[in-house]
Design a protein around this motif. Sequence first.
Motif, mmCIF file in Angstrom:
data_model
loop_
_atom_site.group_PDB
_atom_site.id
_atom_site.type_symbol
_atom_site.label_atom_id
_atom_site.label_comp_id
_atom_site.label_asym_id
_atom_site.label_seq_id
_atom_site.Cartn_x
_atom_site.Cartn_y
_atom_site.Cartn_z
ATOM 1 N N UNK A 60 52.963 -16.310 -98.384
ATOM 2 C CA UNK A 60 51.581 -16.103 -98.817
ATOM 3 C C UNK A 60 50.628 -16.594 -97.730
ATOM 4 N N UNK A 61 49.654 -15.792 -97.332
ATOM 5 C CA UNK A 61 48.729 -16.235 -96.284
ATOM 6 C C UNK A 61 47.993 -17.521 -96.657
ATOM 7 N N UNK A 62 47.897 -18.432 -95.686
ATOM 8 C CA UNK A 62 47.118 -19.650 -95.876
ATOM 9 C C UNK A 62 45.653 -19.420 -95.528
ATOM 10 N N UNK A 63 45.383 -18.333 -94.788
ATOM 11 C CA UNK A 63 44.019 -18.031 -94.340
ATOM 12 C C UNK A 63 43.962 -16.557 -93.967
ATOM 13 N N UNK A 64 42.808 -15.941 -94.148
ATOM 14 C CA UNK A 64 42.569 -14.572 -93.702
ATOM 15 C C UNK A 64 41.418 -14.578 -92.711
ATOM 16 N N UNK A 65 41.632 -13.935 -91.554
ATOM 17 C CA UNK A 65 40.611 -13.900 -90.512
ATOM 18 C C UNK A 65 40.382 -12.475 -90.046
ATOM 19 N N UNK A 66 39.177 -12.213 -89.586
ATOM 20 C CA UNK A 66 38.881 -10.942 -88.939
ATOM 21 C C UNK A 66 39.441 -10.949 -87.526
ATOM 22 N N UNK A 67 39.798 -9.781 -87.027
ATOM 23 C CA UNK A 67 40.203 -9.657 -85.631
ATOM 24 C C UNK A 67 39.080 -10.144 -84.727
ATOM 25 N N UNK A 68 39.447 -10.924 -83.713
ATOM 26 C CA UNK A 68 38.463 -11.497 -82.807
ATOM 27 C C UNK A 68 38.026 -12.892 -83.177
ATOM 28 N N UNK A 69 38.608 -13.442 -84.241
ATOM 29 C CA UNK A 69 38.225 -14.783 -84.700
ATOM 30 C C UNK A 69 38.956 -15.871 -83.932
ATOM 31 N N UNK A 70 38.279 -16.996 -83.778
ATOM 32 C CA UNK A 70 38.894 -18.202 -83.226
ATOM 33 C C UNK A 70 39.206 -19.157 -84.368
ATOM 34 N N UNK A 71 40.324 -19.874 -84.249
ATOM 35 C CA UNK A 71 40.721 -20.814 -85.289
ATOM 36 C C UNK A 71 41.348 -22.050 -84.664
ATOM 37 N N UNK A 72 41.056 -23.200 -85.246
ATOM 38 C CA UNK A 72 41.672 -24.462 -84.849
ATOM 39 C C UNK A 72 42.808 -24.760 -85.827
ATOM 40 N N UNK A 73 44.012 -24.974 -85.289
ATOM 41 C CA UNK A 73 45.205 -25.134 -86.109
ATOM 42 C C UNK A 73 45.817 -26.506 -85.850
ATOM 43 N N UNK A 74 45.928 -27.311 -86.901
ATOM 44 C CA UNK A 74 46.591 -28.617 -86.801
ATOM 45 C C UNK A 74 48.088 -28.447 -87.043
ATOM 46 N N UNK A 75 48.901 -29.235 -86.345
ATOM 47 C CA UNK A 75 50.349 -29.123 -86.510
ATOM 48 C C UNK A 75 51.001 -30.493 -86.631
ATOM 49 N N UNK A 76 52.103 -30.539 -87.380
ATOM 50 C CA UNK A 76 53.037 -31.656 -87.313
ATOM 51 C C UNK A 76 53.863 -31.526 -86.033
ATOM 52 N N UNK A 77 54.622 -32.586 -85.677
ATOM 53 C CA UNK A 77 55.653 -32.378 -84.667
ATOM 54 C C UNK A 77 56.836 -31.682 -85.330
ATOM 55 N N UNK A 78 57.854 -31.349 -84.557
ATOM 56 C CA UNK A 78 58.938 -30.527 -85.087
ATOM 57 C C UNK A 78 59.779 -31.262 -86.129
ATOM 58 N N UNK A 79 59.659 -32.591 -86.185
ATOM 59 C CA UNK A 79 60.384 -33.373 -87.192
ATOM 60 C C UNK A 79 59.492 -33.679 -88.401
ATOM 61 N N UNK A 80 58.360 -33.014 -88.477
ATOM 62 C CA UNK A 80 57.357 -33.243 -89.531
ATOM 63 C C UNK A 80 56.967 -34.719 -89.587
ATOM 64 N N UNK A 81 56.860 -35.317 -88.384
ATOM 65 C CA UNK A 81 56.418 -36.712 -88.214
ATOM 66 C C UNK A 81 57.342 -37.718 -88.908
#
Length: 305
Positions: free
Chosen positions: A19-40
């Motif tokens: 299920x999408x967490x967000x919907x954006x128009x083409x050409x949009x900029x987004x800031x994405x936060x991430x865990x490390x690969x071990x989920x911290x």
Amino acid sequence: MANHLSKESYIYAMDKANKPAMTLQSGSQVVIDTYDCFQNQITSNDTTFQAIDWDQINPATGPIFVEGAQPGDILKVKIDNIELGERGVMVVGPGLGVMGDEIKNFTAKIIPIQDNKAIFNDKLALPLNPMIGVIGVAPEKEAVNNGTPGAHGGNMDTKLITTGAILYFPVFQEGALFALGDLHAAMGDGEIGVSGIEIPAKVTVMLEVIKGHSLNFPVLENEEGVASLVSMKSLDDAANLAVKEMIHLLRPHTDLSLEEFTMLMSAAGDSQISQIVDPLKTARFFVPRAILEAYNIELFQEGAN
């Protein structure tokens, strides 16, 4: 106000059913936060193998539904910025990476990030190469876990995927369903120990749908040139197919015969290893920008094939 996606919206597999967490128009900029690969989950050098929930590995933040993206299109992803966390982690252990048949003990290591360096020990501070390990779209068929790369992208662990790079992904599902994670503060080609310097991060990307062009595998473009990224069961197959994909991509933009263009690629192109430790191996074929400039090649422009 900038679009922002929290790391709390994450997936463990690229999948058309997500299920999408967000919907954006083409050409949009987004800031994405991430865990490390071990989920911290790794909090000290004393963290044991048993202390880690290995079902919580390689979370990717997303997916993002990009309006207008349809199967057969290309999703263009421009990496505008990578902001790293304050410390990274690495692990080695039995069965992990190239040396996993010789290493007897699972070992974790916390690596602080200070003054734009990774402090490996009191003798050695490594230069940073902030890069994205997992990045891609929903695959064509069944789900692919985030530890595995493929035609959709995924865990390609390619050190060229860094600030300033542009990635082009084949779109297999409506909306593309883009996600990324598994950031590294630094990683060498091959990722031979099965981890780079794994680290949480904040990534800023621009997402754009390109119509009228299609791809079989991801392509990367940066200031230095262009690379085809191919993941296959064997490194030989990945390396060979990366060459073919690049030749088929670039030669139609020139007046060279297949024979001559192959000579040019043999003289100027580079077969390179991205990673050799994931379920599929990833190789790339890199062509310097001087070749593109000599033939005025601009990839995936509207009205050009």
